[in-house]
Design a protein around this motif. Structure first.
Motif, short mmCIF file in Angstrom:
data_model
loop_
_atom_site.label_atom_id
_atom_site.label_comp_id
_atom_site.label_asym_id
_atom_site.label_seq_id
_atom_site.Cartn_x
_atom_site.Cartn_y
_atom_site.Cartn_z
N GLY A 1 0.78 -1.20 -0.01
CA GLY A 1 -0.14 0.04 0.08
C GLY A 1 0.84 1.35 -0.08
N THR A 2 0.27 2.31 0.10
CA THR A 2 0.95 3.85 -0.07
C THR A 2 0.63 4.74 1.00
OG1 THR A 2 -1.13 4.73 -0.97
CG2 THR A 2 0.47 3.87 -2.59
N THR A 3 0.08 3.96 2.22
CA THR A 3 0.24 4.75 3.76
C THR A 3 1.54 4.75 4.00
OG1 THR A 3 -1.78 3.44 4.22
CG2 THR A 3 -0.56 4.29 6.02
N PRO A 4 2.14 5.84 4.79
CA PRO A 4 3.41 6.21 4.91
C PRO A 4 3.93 5.05 5.75
CG PRO A 4 2.11 8.16 5.26
CD PRO A 4 1.08 7.10 4.91
N TRP A 5 5.01 4.81 5.58
CA TRP A 5 5.55 3.52 5.92
C TRP A 5 5.91 3.26 7.35
CZ3 TRP A 5 5.88 -1.26 5.18
CH2 TRP A 5 6.94 -2.13 5.43
N TYR A 6 6.12 4.44 7.93
CA TYR A 6 6.34 4.27 9.38
C TYR A 6 5.26 4.26 10.16
CZ TYR A 6 5.72 9.17 8.79
OH TYR A 6 5.21 10.50 8.14
N HIS A 7 4.03 4.71 9.65
CA HIS A 7 2.72 4.72 10.27
C HIS A 7 2.35 3.42 9.98
CE1 HIS A 7 -0.98 6.47 11.75
NE2 HIS A 7 -1.62 5.84 10.70
N MET A 8 2.44 2.82 9.00
CA MET A 8 2.04 1.44 8.71
C MET A 8 2.77 0.31 9.60
SD MET A 8 -0.02 -0.80 7.24
CE MET A 8 -0.83 0.14 5.99
N LEU A 9 3.66 0.39 9.87
CA LEU A 9 4.72 -0.15 10.68
C LEU A 9 4.20 -0.28 12.23
CD1 LEU A 9 8.45 0.05 9.49
CD2 LEU A 9 6.74 -1.83 9.04
N ALA A 10 3.71 1.12 12.59
CA ALA A 10 3.21 1.24 13.98
C ALA A 10 2.02 0.61 13.96
CB ALA A 10 3.19 2.84 14.21
N LEU A 11 1.14 0.50 13.22
CA LEU A 11 -0.28 -0.07 13.45
C LEU A 11 -0.04 -1.55 13.44
CD1 LEU A 11 -2.42 1.99 10.47
CD2 LEU A 11 -2.35 2.03 12.92
N HIS A 12 0.85 -2.18 12.44
CA HIS A 12 1.07 -3.69 12.14
C HIS A 12 1.75 -4.19 13.38
CE1 HIS A 12 1.54 -7.50 10.10
NE2 HIS A 12 2.37 -7.51 10.72
N GLU A 13 2.90 -3.58 13.75
CA GLU A 13 3.84 -4.24 14.69
C GLU A 13 3.36 -3.97 16.37
OE1 GLU A 13 6.34 -6.09 13.70
OE2 GLU A 13 6.14 -5.63 11.68
N TYR A 14 2.54 -2.92 16.51
CA TYR A 14 2.16 -2.82 17.87
C TYR A 14 0.91 -3.93 18.30
CZ TYR A 14 1.01 -0.84 22.39
OH TYR A 14 0.60 -0.74 23.78
N ARG A 15 0.54 -4.39 17.15
CA ARG A 15 -0.34 -5.48 17.47
C ARG A 15 0.29 -6.71 17.94
NH1 ARG A 15 -5.65 -5.58 19.29
NH2 ARG A 15 -6.62 -7.41 18.62
N HIS A 16 1.33 -6.93 17.24
CA HIS A 16 2.32 -8.01 18.04
C HIS A 16 2.61 -7.66 19.50
CE1 HIS A 16 2.35 -10.09 14.14
NE2 HIS A 16 3.08 -9.11 13.66
N VAL A 17 2.94 -6.43 19.68
CA VAL A 17 3.41 -6.12 21.19
C VAL A 17 1.92 -6.51 21.84
CG1 VAL A 17 3.68 -3.98 22.74
CG2 VAL A 17 4.82 -4.25 20.39
N GLN A 18 0.94 -6.13 21.47
CA GLN A 18 -0.41 -6.41 22.27
C GLN A 18 -0.51 -7.83 22.43
OE1 GLN A 18 -2.92 -4.02 19.56
NE2 GLN A 18 -3.27 -2.52 21.25
N GLN A 19 -0.22 -8.51 21.34
CA GLN A 19 -0.26 -9.97 21.68
C GLN A 19 0.62 -10.38 22.63
OE1 GLN A 19 0.62 -10.79 17.57
NE2 GLN A 19 -1.37 -10.58 16.84
N PHE A 20 1.86 -10.09 22.48
CA PHE A 20 2.76 -10.73 23.58
C PHE A 20 2.41 -10.34 25.07
CE2 PHE A 20 6.11 -11.27 20.09
CZ PHE A 20 6.37 -12.61 20.43
#
Length: 939
Positions: A114-133
């Motif tokens: 996608g074209t969402t700013p890359w750092y913003h997309m990483l925050a959305l995706h990777e923080y879900r892994h933080v919430q999972q752990f």
């Protein structure tokens, strides 16, 4: 069996460690931080990352409030390290130690992520892994954490909850909280749509484990469909309840499947089938077409044919690759249907290239020699007629180049640290920068193309993620938008006179479009109406393009007629993106990019929490059985270990501690170890002793990855102080020893790129040499050198591997260094380690036997059975007694490449050795062994 169990136990840990880079930054690097109760964002000072760090902090804090209730209420602070100097687009969250790293290079291809700013997309995706752990440390998972630390928790969580949930849930969050996300991108669904259209109905275990011969989508795609369906049908609390039970191991065996049955009131098999059918129903109405029929006729994965571009009326140039062959440039005669190979493509992050006037230009990957967190994207120009290739830039960060019609200039995207993009016009011969195009609106460019004088066509993304096609004036950077800004992904433009062709997301598919005098047309592609079509190229009323299929990207040729053009209104791109009617995606508002908030930015001290023990790890490298307490700081500049080891050959115990400091170059190493109950036959009794060793050393790792080969060179050396204390009978016969010795080693590896089915690279070299010598009080030395040469076999997936080793030591006998000489297979090695000279060579022929794609009970899955025929010859010499022994063996090895519990790759095997000289050690001629192979190249 015990060895295998412990290896599987460590596998989740190993995969995480391989993703991490040790050291990798110049010592002069200073670090800043945004630090609050939710997270700490750490980033290099003077890198211009304040905006990105601010958005990441703001996004994470809002996610912690808005989406945590759907996975659990527990929160633990996370350290997020921003890595801006790599050209790789990636990120991860890991336990051991607890942290996350964002690789900040935005991807060029907009269709994949996608074209969402890359750092913003990483925050959305990777923080879900933080919430999972954060919410999976409970029940038996918590017990594993107390027993083995953070890596024990990671192991337990991976065993309880399948990898498809981890990634599917994160993809769902990125989709829920953005205006795009992969769940709204047609490209993301190409994988399964292509399988369904080709009637390739694979078993659940095959979909879970993948294949070495067939195209199988990864767990991201599978997981999103399962997670989205569960959320849609059973509500926002469904997965929180399921994972709560699973992480606790309620029911012990198959806890995740039990939990789904409990909360969905249906069987696990029924649930997953219904989830797949929910998405498949949107494909069932699509009629079979030529591309789907072609894919159905292919027995296995055929290969990818990408970026076709016309050379003349009958010939195109393209990149081809397959599971057996690495990417290479080919010329295809469309009339004869024949291919001519031009050249292997240098190591690259993608297969994109541009062709004009007999020349190909593309971007290739190169590593920095010293710093692991710094690498480059350099430009290569290949002359199609002569086959000569030239590297025109060095230490650059250029992407998606295009070459002008006369072949004299190149336009490329220059991406600076932190993701800011600029268009550069370069000389195609020298790489000299002719013009840097201004970028007053801070746009991100992808796949630029020369259009007219002083004008470049490019796909464009704004700082909010909206994108379009635009004509960029190279003098002042002004942009003329050709389409309205939208979140419909647009990319891969090509220029054909006054016609611009491109691919754009439209409804459920990525389709081909054209702009002629600003009139928009949808290009009719009857050969493929089911999945995405890309890279349309035309000449003389003929067109070629790449169609996504279940057997690979397939080159399609079709005539261009008046019926090929369907006029469209550009406002069609303003409609909402297709979401498979998932109402759950419409319940929350997306989180906008937020760089307006104010956070205090302070200095992050590199010495903060430097010694950080996080896990206890069992490790086996037979004959050594080790249990370690391991540590690593967040910046991964200090690795520490305290360990206990038991050696089953010599029956001794060892206790030690070690540390490697990688914030400087060279790396510093420090270690101390005590070994107890070492022994050696000394007729008529057994000589026994204890020893203590302290070591201070240096390591010089260098990387030379680039061109067509991966290369690594490492020097290490140190000084050791060593004490020997004899015990029992030996105490009355031998005096204790204290001495210093130095040791040095050099390791060099070089290997070609590998395709999926390659057992080893088609060409590779592995060299290792180590020298140790006593420097005071006593005499003693040992020199060991080993090597392996990897060569192609008779077939693309076969390898001839030639190995050799040589060891020489003193004959005085004051002290014997430990032995690592590789004996002929089937023989025992320790009987000869004190002899003065030994050498060995071996010949191996590796080849695959069968790809069964077969599993048992979701426990073990067999991807490949492969064999190796070998011959080993070892020569052992002892000059004082005029002793000369030959140890010869021949035999065969059968290896099983498997996955356990649908996730962990394990290769094991059985070896039969026929000994020609077994009487030397009192061994019979037939020897059988169970083996866990180790790849010498570390692939």
């Amino acid at each position: 069996m015990r060895k295998l169990f412990l290896l599987i136990f460590c596998l989740p840990v190993v995969s995480v460690l391989q993703a991490q880079q040790f050291g990798g930054h110049p010592p002069s690097t200073k670090w800043n931080q945004i630090n609050n109760d939710t997270l700490r964002v750490i980033f290099p000072a003077q890198s211009g990352l304040e905006k990105q760090a601010t958005d990441i902090a703001a996004t994470v804090q809002r996610l912690a409030v808005q989406t945590t209730p759907t996975i659990g209420s527990r929160m633990r602070k996370i350290n997020i390290v921003l890595q801006p100097r790599t050209t790789i687009s990636n990120a991860y969250v890991a336990l051991g130690p607890w942290r996350s790293e964002f690789y900040l290079m935005p991807p060029q291809n907009p269709f994949d992520l996608g074209t969402t700013p890359w750092y913003h997309m990483l925050a959305l995706h990777e923080y879900r892994h933080v919430q999972q752990f954060n919410n999976f440390r409970k029940g038996l998972s918590r017990v594993a954490y107390y027993l083995f630390g953070q890596e024990g928790l990671a192991m337990a969580n991976s065993a309880a909850i399948p990898n498809w949930f981890w990634e599917g849930d994160a993809v769902y969050q990125e989709t829920l909280k953005s205006q795009q996300g992969r769940g709204r991108l047609p490209f993301f669904f190409n994988d399964y749509r292509s399988l369904w259209l080709a009637n390739k109905n694979y078993s659940w275990m095959k979909l879970r484990n993948g294949s070495l011969r067939d195209f199988v989508p990864d767990h991201y795609h599978l997981g999103y469909m399962q997670v989205a369906y569960g959320r849609e049908k059973y509500g926002p609390d469904f997965w929180k309840n399921v994972t709560d039970d699973a992480a606790r191991f309620n029911g012990v065996l198959y806890p995740f499947q039990r939990a789904i049955k409990k909360y969905s009131h249906t069987s696990y098999t029924t649930f997953r089938n219904e989830a797949m059918q929910y998405f498949r129903v949107y494909v069932d109405s699509v009629k079979n077409d030529a591309v789907s029929n072609w894919a159905q006729q292919q027995k296995h994965f055929s290969g990818d044919e990408e970026f076709p571009q016309w050379i003349d009326a009958n010939t195109v140039v393209l990149v081809k690759s397959s599971y057996k062959k690495i990417p290479a440039f080919y010329l295809r005669n469309l009339t004869a249907g024949s291919d001519t190979r031009l050249r292997t493509k240098d190591i690259s992050l993608d297969n994109y290239f541009s062709y004009r006037n007999g020349k190909i230009v593309y971007a290739a990957y190169e590593a920095d020699v010293r710093w692991a967190w710094k690498d480059y994207s350099v430009l290569k120009v290949l002359d199609v007629h002569s086959g000569q290739q030239q590297t025109i830039t060095h230490h650059s960060r250029y992407f998606a180049p295009d070459i002008s019609a006369d072949g004299k200039q190149v336009v490329a995207v220059d991406v600076q640290t932190g993701g800011a993009a600029t268009l550069h016009i370069l000389d195609a011969s020298s790489g000299a920068v002719l013009k840097k195009v201004p970028n007053p609106k801070q746009l991100y460019y992808s796949h630029p193309k020369f259009y007219k004088e002083n004008t470049v066509l490019s796909a464009i993304r704004t700082t909010t993620g909206a994108n379009t096609l635009g004509l960029v004036n190279i003098n002042d950077g002004s942009v003329e938008e050709l389409l309205p800004y939208s979140f419909h992904v647009t990319g891969f433009p090509l220029v054909h006179g006054d016609t611009i062709t491109f691919t754009a997301a439209y409804q459920q598919r990525d389709e081909l479009f054209a702009l002629v005098n600003k009139q928009l047309y949808r290009l009719q592609t009857p050969a493929n109406t089911g999945t995405g079509n890309y890279q349309w190229s035309t000449m003389n009323n003929k067109a070629v393009y790449s169609a996504f299929t279940a057997a690979g990207y397939h080159l399609v040729q079709q005539p261009i007629t008046a019926d090929s053009w369907k006029p469209m209104d550009a406002d069609a791109f303003s409609s909402s993106l297709f979401t498979y009617e998932l109402g759950s995606l419409k319940q929350d508002q997306p989180l906008p990019v937020d760089t307006s908030r104010s956070y205090r930015i302070g200095r992050y001290r590199k010495a903060f929490n430097l010694i950080n023990f996080h896990s206890w790890r069992p490790y086996i490298s037979d004959p050594d059985y080790t249990f370690s307490l391991i540590g690593q700081n967040v910046l991964n500049t200090l690795q520490t270990e305290i360990y206990f080891n038991y050696n089953t050959d010599e029956k001794f115990k060892e206790v030690g501690a070690s540390a490697v400091y990688g914030a400087w170059f060279p790396y510093f190493t420090l270690g101390v170890a005590g070994a107890f109950d070492r022994q050696e036959n000394d007729s008529p009794a057994v000589k026994t002793w204890n020893e203590v060793n302290g070591r201070l050393g240096l390591q010089f790792p260098f990387t030379f990855n680039g061109g067509r080969y991966y290369r690594r060179l490492s020097f290490s050396g140190g000084i050791n102080t060593h004490q020997v204390y004899y015990t029992n009978f030996a105490k009355t016969k031998y005096a204790d020893k204290q001495f210093e010795f130095v040791d040095g080693s050099v390791t060099f590896t070089m290997q070609s790129q590998v395709a999926r089915q390659h057992i080893y690279p088609r060409f590779g070299i592995n060299l290792f040499s180590r020298y140790r010598t006593i420097i005071n009080n006593y005499s003693g030395f040992q020199w060991l050198t080993s090597a392996a040469l990897y060569l192609p076999g008779a077939m693309p997936t076969h390898n001839l591997v030639i190995t050799g080793a040589y060891q020489k030591r003193d004959t005085i006998g004051d002290y014997g260094f430990s032995n690592s000489f590789p004996m002929s297979r089937g023989y025992l090695g320790y009987n000869f380690y004190r002899l003065p000279e030994m050498y060995k060579y071996g010949v191996n022929y590796h080849f695959p036997l069968v790809y069964p794609d077969f599993g048992i009970g979701n426990i073990v899955y067999f991807q490949r059975l492969r064999a190796n025929g070998f011959y080993d010859y070892t020569d052992v010499r002892y000059y004082r007694q005029n002793l000369h022994l030959e140890l010869r063996s021949a035999g065969a090895e059968l290896f099983f490449d498997t996955k356990w519990w649908n996730e962990y790759p394990v290769s094991f095997g059985i070896r039969y050795s026929r000994l020609f000289d077994g009487e030397v050690q009192g061994l019979g001629p037939n020897q059988w062994e169970f083996i866990l192979p180790i790849n010498l190249l570390g692939r």
